[in-house]
Design a protein around this motif. Structure first.
Motif, short mmCIF file in Angstrom:
data_model
loop_
_atom_site.label_atom_id
_atom_site.label_comp_id
_atom_site.label_asym_id
_atom_site.label_seq_id
_atom_site.Cartn_x
_atom_site.Cartn_y
_atom_site.Cartn_z
N ALA A 10 0.83 -1.20 0.00
CA ALA A 10 0.00 0.00 0.00
C ALA A 10 0.87 1.25 0.00
O ALA A 10 0.56 2.25 -0.64
CB ALA A 10 -0.93 -0.01 1.21
N VAL A 42 -6.90 -3.16 -3.19
CA VAL A 42 -7.04 -3.09 -1.73
C VAL A 42 -8.46 -2.73 -1.32
O VAL A 42 -9.03 -3.33 -0.42
CB VAL A 42 -6.02 -2.07 -1.14
CG1 VAL A 42 -6.30 -1.84 0.35
CG2 VAL A 42 -4.59 -2.58 -1.34
N MET A 56 -7.35 -9.54 2.48
CA MET A 56 -7.62 -8.19 3.00
C MET A 56 -8.35 -8.27 4.33
O MET A 56 -8.11 -7.49 5.24
CB MET A 56 -8.47 -7.38 2.01
CG MET A 56 -7.79 -7.13 0.68
SD MET A 56 -6.20 -6.32 0.89
CE MET A 56 -5.39 -6.84 -0.59
#
Lengths: 325, 332
Positions: free
Chosen positions: B220, B244, B256
């Motif tokens: 990320a 994501v 996730m």
């Protein structure tokens, strides 16, 4: 570095002291020197006087101190068998053993390291398998058998090399060397191979194992990922890391070569210290035995000390440890 | 669209064993453009690191490339000779490994190792290479670079060593940087610094980056696009935000869901039941179907192709086959 060296030196002295105690005990308790020296008709007064002159009625620790003081001055007494100072006898024999041991060690290192590196890098080549098979034979055959086989093949059968003795010797100062004459060199070949073969196979196997270990490490993987040539990876990065433990073992083995040249010297009637020691044992010649004991211990301790210091030079991490403690 | 720096097509890597060949990477395809960061995530054994090793031509034997093509700047590199490939490594592809503590040779000063690498790939003199090494170390944030050049690896902290490793990877200005778990072995506080550094250096130079990790946080933070691997295959690939925030593949969703959110307290994290199959027992059809809550008949027999599920987003899952009968063409 200096503190490290000093600490090691003190440790070495302690070891020598312990060995000296053993040599001293050997001297004192294997028999009564007075009864060996005195004849049957020596009177009791004479015996007591002799005992006093030799200092044998002093307390044990006084005698031990005297023994050490003498040993430090290299006075090891008189050989019972040869009636000569032990130091002179040792000095005469020392060069023969050292030359033999160094020739054997050179052989072991000069052939063992390249063979080990080769078999480590080319794990599956047929030549590696030949080397490893040979080294297995070298590790398993006893020294005296190797000596006898070599004598049979090269002396008895092919008449190429002498089967015993040291050949012609030349004096260089106090050192009698056989390295400068053709017959001396020829005489050295078989004993050196006999003594060095086991060590060579040991070095080969050790270097190979270390090499395989090092080639698996991350920094070798990373060195390859940096695009370095195989040569740089193998000889620049892997070999140096391999040598750290190998040096220790070679150093210790050098001591072992000198100490255990006894068998080879006996097989080839090599006029070195080992042969003298065997003869001394047969005649219960205690001064020679105890001096030999001290000398071998000294060589071991000295080599160990040198190895430790070399180790520090090669591996920077140990410098820190030495400083830290 | 300009030609990608790295282009991997249908890469297949396996290990021949007595009982047949085990396939560890199966039909992996992706592109990385100049200046782009592609993250590869997945569990241990998903084939992420092996994909990286295949690109630099350093798969540990007996493993080997069984099929597919790898192009670097348009040139096919998986068929190069060992010697030609060696020249690509370090020069055109830089590599950073997981553990900076063991990546450097402990017996040589770090300066020697950098100079050696520079001189392997450039015609610079020893003195010039040393200057370059100092500049590189400064750039990677090693304080007092000039003096520290003669320091040994053990005199550096983990974070500093990873900076040195990064300098080593970048010293020939490669087009592609492969970072295999570059922060896993580091302290959390150092991780962020290294990630920021890696990101800055790559952006400044326009280097394409392939970053392999199991840490979604790293992805990320750092990646532009992400590819999720499962059992040797890419199950989902797309822009990081897209993957994501709205994961399509059930595996990605599970992944996730297993990350604890900072904002809200959750009583229990989502868990994917079961474990990734062993290499010798990969099920037929979709490799994920035994663990997939949404699996249906087709998943058990037919292996899903990668299907376009959103703009520049693909997932290998039959849930997204528009007519649920025939597989659609692979998205471009």
């Amino acid at each position: 570095m200096l503190a490290f060296a000093i600490r090691r030196l003190i440790e070495a002295l302690l070891v020598m002291l312990a060995v000296a105690l053993l040599a001293f005990v050997l001297f004192r308790y294997v028999g009564d020197p007075v009864s060996q020296m005195a004849g049957q008709d020596t009177s009791l007064e004479d015996r007591i006087r002799l005992r006093q002159e030799l200092g044998l009625d002093d307390p044990v620790f006084v005698q031990f101190a005297r023994f050490i003081a003498n040993a430090v001055r290299l006075d090891f007494g008189i050989s019972y068998q040869m009636k000569q100072p032990v130091l002179a006898l040792l000095a005469e024999r020392f060069p023969a053993t050292i030359e033999l041991a160094l020739a054997a060690a050179l052989l072991a290192v000069a052939l063992g390291i390249p063979m080990g590196v080769y078999t480590g890098i080319n794990r599956d080549s047929w030549l590696s398998k030949v080397f490893l098979t040979l080294s297995l034979i070298g590790v398993s055959l006893p020294t005296f058998l190797i000596g006898i086989i070599l004598i049979y093949v090269f002396s008895v059968w092919l008449h190429l090399l002498p089967s015993f003795g040291r050949g012609e010797v030349v004096s260089v100062g106090a050192w009698h060397t056989g390295l400068l004459t053709a017959s001396g060199l020829k005489a050295l070949i078989l004993p050196a191979i006999t003594l060095g073969l086991f060590q060579m196979t040991l070095v080969t196997r050790l270097v190979r194992a270390e090499m395989l270990e090092v080639l698996r490490t991350d920094y070798i993987k990373f060195a390859r990922a940096r695009g370095l040539s195989n040569r740089a990876v193998h000889f620049g990065h892997a070999l140096k890391n391999t040598l750290v433990p190998v040096i220790t073992v070679i150093g210790l083995q050098l001591g072992a070569i000198i100490a255990f040249a006894i068998i080879t010297e006996t097989v080839f009637q090599w006029p070195g210290m080992g042969l003298m020691f065997i003869q001394a044992v047969q005649f219960a010649d205690i001064p020679v035995m105890s001096a030999y004991l001290l000398l071998v211990a000294f060589l071991f301790v000295a080599i160990n000390l040198i190895v430790d210091l070399v180790y520090v030079r090669i591996d920077p991490r140990i410098r820190i440890l030495g400083r830290g403690q | 669209m300009p030609e990608p720096v790295l282009s991997v097509r249908h890469l297949k890597v396996g290990f021949p064993t007595r009982r047949g060949t085990l396939t560890a990477v199966d039909g992996v395809s992706f592109d990385i453009a100049a200046g782009e960061v592609l993250g590869v995530v997945g569990e241990s054994g998903a084939g992420k690191s092996l994909t990286g090793a295949a690109i630099i031509g350093l798969i540990e034997p007996p493993g080997r490339i069984l099929g597919g093509e790898i192009y670097l700047g348009g040139q096919r590199i998986d068929t190069l000779t060992a010697e030609a490939m060696r020249k690509v490594r370090g020069r055109r592809i830089g590599t950073v490994f997981q553990d900076p503590l063991t990546s450097l040779n402990p017996l040589y000063p770090i300066g020697d190792q950098i100079v050696e690498t520079i001189r392997t790939h450039t015609p610079l003199s020893r003195a010039a290479a040393r200057k370059r090494a100092v500049a590189l170390l400064r750039e990677t944030g090693v304080q007092g670079a000039e003096e520290r050049l003669d320091g040994y690896p053990h005199e550096f902290s983990g974070g500093m060593r990873q900076r040195v490793v990064l300098a080593l990877a970048l010293c020939a200005e490669p087009e592609l940087l492969i970072a295999d778990e570059p922060t896993t072995a580091l302290d959390v506080s150092i991780q962020a610094q290294i990630i920021a550094l890696l990101k800055r250096l790559a952006k400044e130079r326009g280097t394409a980056v392939l970053i392999i990790t199991h840490d979604m946080g790293v992805i990320a933070e750092m990646a532009d696009r992400v590819s999720v691997m499962y059992s040797g295959r890419i199950v989902e690939i797309g822009p990081v935000r897209e993957v994501v925030l709205s994961p399509r593949h059930p595996y990605t969703r599970g992944l996730m869901g297993s990350i604890p959110p900072l904002a809200a307290r959750v009583p229990r994290l989502t868990q994917i039941p079961g474990a990734m199959p062993r290499l010798d027992a990969i099920p037929a059809g979709c490799a994920f179907h035994p663990r997939c809550p949404q699996a249906f008949d087709r998943c058990r027999v037919e292996r899903p192709e990668r299907l376009a599920v959103a703009p520049s987003c693909e997932a290998a899952c039959w849930l997204y086959a528009v007519p649920r009968v025939a597989p659609a063409e692979v998205g471009a």
